[in-house]
Design an enzyme around this catalytic site. Structure first.
Site, short mmCIF file in Angstrom:
data_model
loop_
_atom_site.label_atom_id
_atom_site.label_comp_id
_atom_site.label_asym_id
_atom_site.label_seq_id
_atom_site.Cartn_x
_atom_site.Cartn_y
_atom_site.Cartn_z
N HIS A 60 0.82 -1.22 0.00
CA HIS A 60 0.00 0.00 0.00
C HIS A 60 0.85 1.27 0.00
O HIS A 60 0.38 2.34 -0.39
CB HIS A 60 -0.98 0.00 1.19
CG HIS A 60 -0.34 0.19 2.53
ND1 HIS A 60 0.06 -0.86 3.33
CD2 HIS A 60 -0.03 1.32 3.22
CE1 HIS A 60 0.56 -0.39 4.46
NE2 HIS A 60 0.53 0.94 4.41
N ASP A 90 0.12 -7.58 1.16
CA ASP A 90 0.59 -6.23 1.45
C ASP A 90 2.12 -6.16 1.44
O ASP A 90 2.72 -5.51 2.29
CB ASP A 90 0.04 -5.70 2.77
CG ASP A 90 0.18 -4.18 2.88
OD1 ASP A 90 0.25 -3.53 1.83
OD2 ASP A 90 0.22 -3.66 4.01
N SER A 166 4.86 2.02 7.95
CA SER A 166 4.52 0.93 7.05
C SER A 166 5.67 0.63 6.09
O SER A 166 6.22 1.54 5.47
CB SER A 166 3.27 1.27 6.25
OG SER A 166 2.11 1.18 7.04
#
Length: 313
Positions: A60, A90, A166
């Site tokens: 993402h 992901d 992230s």
């Protein structure tokens, strides 16, 4: 009576020593990512995982982008290209156009235990080279994705994570990457995609081919409790009741009906949608697979031919 002098070592010193060692070892190999796409500008983290310039981040983070810029702790910046991304795990693989620091050692999340010390490294809120520490709060969590599937075996930690973390590293006390930080679920609650046998395969496939092929049946379902006699017969207390079948899907062509209870697929017990998801790998594409369902008071075998899942990225 013991004549040994009591230890003066402060337990916090030992804790700090571990975190300090992990940080000094891994931080040089963790980059801050600056991403531009049609959606605008974004940021995240990435880590070097090979000597030939391969980096790992979250899918993402680089959504909608073919390239980004990675900046390391010493100020060195290098352009990176997106080799491949897999939204269903992901994970995304990048390749640097120039020299990068040494790779981060990969560990195995399968060996983690609840309560174990972990260290998160990344670039939250634009603060490059940030380090937080905590424990493994739980294991085996499932994380829903925008693509409608779930990421299995997610690591839950109380190490502080914030936007920008992230794609960064979740490391064990030995300085091995055991997870890729992927989400902030709430105050004191962080999640990470595990580094294990399955995700290593995904990373290798993305590096080699740029995409991960998965199979598709075209059913949605819910877990249901089975009648005692059926549970005893098949050896499982639950099954997956079909709530919907996509038109012209492999399941529809095999005459799978709404209301069927799937109990077995390709010789494996089925108790949840995730059970089916785990079996829908590249090897299942275009291969006839036997599915056993409970229908109208009887076990019925149907044969489905899964197709490749498309438009998942």
């Amino acid at each position: 009576m013991s004549t040994e002098a009591p230890s003066n070592e402060d337990p916090l010193d030992a804790y700090s020593a571990v975190v300090t060692r992990v940080a000094s070892t891994l931080l040089p190999s963790v980059a801050s990512l600056a991403v531009r796409s049609s959606r605008g500008e974004g940021a995240g983290s990435a880590s070097v995982i090979s000597d030939d310039g391969v980096l790992l981040t979250s899918a993402h983070v680089v959504a909608g982008s073919r390239s980004a810029e990675a900046t390391f702790g010493d100020g060195t910046a290098v352009a990176v290209d997106v080799v491949g991304r897999d939204v269903l795990s992901d994970l995304a693989v990048l390749r640097a156009r120039g020299p990068v620091p040494r790779p981060v050692p990969l560990g195995d999340a399968a060996g983690l235990r609840v309560g174990q010390l972990v260290v998160a490294l990344g670039n939250p809120m634009g603060l490059a080279g940030s380090v937080t520490a905590g424990i493994v709060s739980n294991l085996g969590r499932s994380l829903p994705t925008a693509a409608g599937r779930v990421i299995d075996e997610v690591i839950q930690t109380d190490a502080a994570l914030n936007p920008g973390n992230s794609g960064g590293v979740l490391a064990d006390g030995a300085g091995r990457m055991v997870g890729v930080n992927t989400a902030v679920a709430g105050i004191g609650l962080g999640l990470a995609v595990p580094i294990n046998r399955a995700t290593r395969d995904i990373i290798d496939t993305l590096t080699r081919t740029g995409r991960v092929r998965r199979a598709w049946l075209g059913i949605i379902g819910t877990r249901v409790q089975l009648a005692p006699e059926l549970a005893a017969r098949i050896g499982s207390p639950t099954g997956l009741q079909v709530a919907g079948v996509a038109p012209d899907s492999p399941a529809a062509l095999a005459d799978v009906h709404r209301g069927d209870i799937v109990v077995s697929l390709d010789g494996n017990d089925v108790v949840t949608s995730t059970s089916i998801q785990r079996l829908m790998v590249e090897d299942a594409i275009d291969r006839q697979v036997e599915m056993t369902v409970w229908r109208n008071g009887a076990l019925v075998d149907v044969f489905v031919v899964p197709r490749e899942l498309v438009d998942a990225s």
